[in-house]
Write a protein that holds these residues in place. Structure first.
Motif: not given
Length: 477
Positions: A195, A50, A110, A53
């Motif tokens: 992703y 995470y 995601s 991202l």
């Protein structure tokens, strides 16, 4: 649990006089450091990916407002649930169930970004962010209790360092993977493959939660479990209120509040609005690698031999204050440069190959990552210095995550509203330095040990013994 199921039982021996392999496996499984490494790898897969991202700026999207609002939803949900919802649940069901209840929300988030790439469904991303906020509460309360209570007091700094290195390796690896997959991208948005890969890794981390060991199995002499007859919601909530109302904990709350307050500015402004997509991916990797280095440095300081625990707390506080003033001072110079570029219409254009303009901002971003590790490791260490009980520590970690998330939600909302970058920067710098000053009384009164006869009264007047220095001190309320 029956005595025959405890980790400290005698090894099982077969008819040939050989130790049963199952007993050896159990000894490894119930070893405190195996559990530390396991929870570290789970966090490598879930929040580590995470972080990869979010470190891209806008979670890898051109439209950063959706990602910012998703973060507001996430952190608001975490703030609302971590202390008075997840903490008591943890005391009832333990870390394994908490990890399984919360871990699935990471691949869901995601997946929502993958969906957004095709459908531009921002509502799904924001809803997934809110669900992830609740899931993250379960994961982080369990993780904090494991990391700060499953090892002896003399090893808590090293346990935090080991966790921080492995956990942030996830963000580093994920960011490097994104850097490779988006090396030739000109779209400004990460690819679907990025992703999907992160979703799969997050799912693996979630499933690994089944191997987490209950606290009663762990072979650590200081570990205290809440007696079963005392486990009821009323007593648990009363214990939570009693714990967080102690004046030392109140002095630490601004530290907790400021622990994530700078992410929105650093990720969406410094990285997200300055560099192109491939350099943002590279910066993300360097940021999390710097976190690994920072975690190692602060962990060694917090376990420094030759200094008692109070002195280690003071040394760590001085490190945070001195490096904070230096790094944020450099950030002020960057922010003035950034404002001049923005006035000329320049944004998301700096590539790592542009040495004349990229080196300084990239190193600043690296130092921001290192400082984040200093800050959060210190917070965790203060929590671990307060109690050896998983139940009490879960409450303290819940308080940490509640106020950390509240500060982060405020900052992300300010970012989503498009407030000037200089305003965001000034707010972050002021909050961090002010929180350190406010925490001085708690730092100066760190006790020699957190061992106690009755953990719910860990902050009350209780005589305890320093296991390293063989001295007795009084913990004063």
């Amino acid at each position: 649990m029956e005595d025959g199921m405890r980790a400290q039982d005698s090894p099982v021996v077969d008819s040939d006089g050989q130790q049963d392999n199952r007993s050896t496996i159990r000894q490894i499984w119930t070893h405190s450091w195996f559990q530390i490494l396991l929870i570290s790898f789970i966090c490598f897969c879930c929040p580590g990916m995470y972080n990869a991202l979010t470190g891209l700026g806008g979670s890898g999207q051109v439209n950063q407002t959706v990602a910012a609002n998703a973060n507001v939803a996430l952190l608001s949900a975490t703030s609302a649930t971590a202390l008075f919802v997840v903490g008591p649940i943890f005391d009832r069901v333990g870390p394994r169930v908490c990890l399984l209840l919360g871990g699935w929300a990471y691949p869901l988030y995601s997946g929502s970004l993958l969906c957004f790439n095709s459908t531009a469904n921002g509502a799904f991303v924001i809803a997934a962010g809110a669900i992830l906020g609740i899931g993250a509460s379960f994961l982080w309360v369990a993780q904090g209790a494991i990391m700060t209570t499953y090892v002896p007091e003399s090893q808590k700094g090293r346990a935090i360092a080991a966790f921080w290195i492995i956990f942030n390796l996830g963000g580093g690896v994920g960011s490097l993977a994104s850097f490779g997959s988006n090396f030739h991208s000109t779209s400004g948005t990460v690819s679907n493959g990025t992703y999907i890969a992160l979703l799969v890794i997050m799912a693996i981390g979630w499933l690994l939660g089944v191997f987490i060991c209950p606290p009663s199995y762990v072979r650590v002499a200081q570990l205290e479990a809440t007696p079963v007859p005392e486990k009821n919601w009323r007593k648990t909530l009363r214990q939570a209120l009693h714990t967080i109302s102690n004046w030392r904990v109140l002095c630490m709350l601004p530290l907790f509040f400021s622990a994530n307050v700078f992410y929105s500015y650093q990720q969406n402004v410094v990285n997200g609005m300055t560099f192109n997509i491939r350099t943002r991916s590279l910066n993300g990797a360097l940021y999390w690698i710097a976190q690994m280095a920072g975690g190692l440095v602060i962990g060694l300081i917090l376990d420094m031999p030759g200094l008692n625990r109070r002195m280690r707390a003071v040394v760590a506080w001085c490190l945070l204050f001195a490096t904070g003033m230096g790094i944020w001072g450099g950030g002020y110079a960057f922010q003035k440069w950034f404002d001049r570029r923005t006035a000329m219409g320049l944004k998301q254009d700096v590539d790592y190959t542009d040495n004349n303009v990229s080196v300084g901002p990239m190193f600043l971003y690296i130092f921001y990552g290192c400082y984040d590790a200093f800050w959060q490791s210190f917070c965790y260490w203060l929590v671990g210095a307060s109690s050896n009980s998983p139940a009490v520590t879960a409450i303290l970690v819940g308080a940490y995550k509640t106020f950390q998330a509240a500060g982060g939600a405020m900052a992300w909302r300010i970012n989503a509203l498009g407030k000037p970058a200089m305003t965001q920067f000034a707010m972050d710098w002021g909050l961090c330095m002010g929180a350190l000053v406010f925490a001085i009384p708690a730092v100066l009164t760190v006790t020699m040990t957190s061992e106690s006869e009755s953990e719910p009264d860990a902050f009350e007047g209780t005589e305890v013994r320093d296991s390293d220095e063989k001295v007795r001190v009084e913990m004063k309320a």
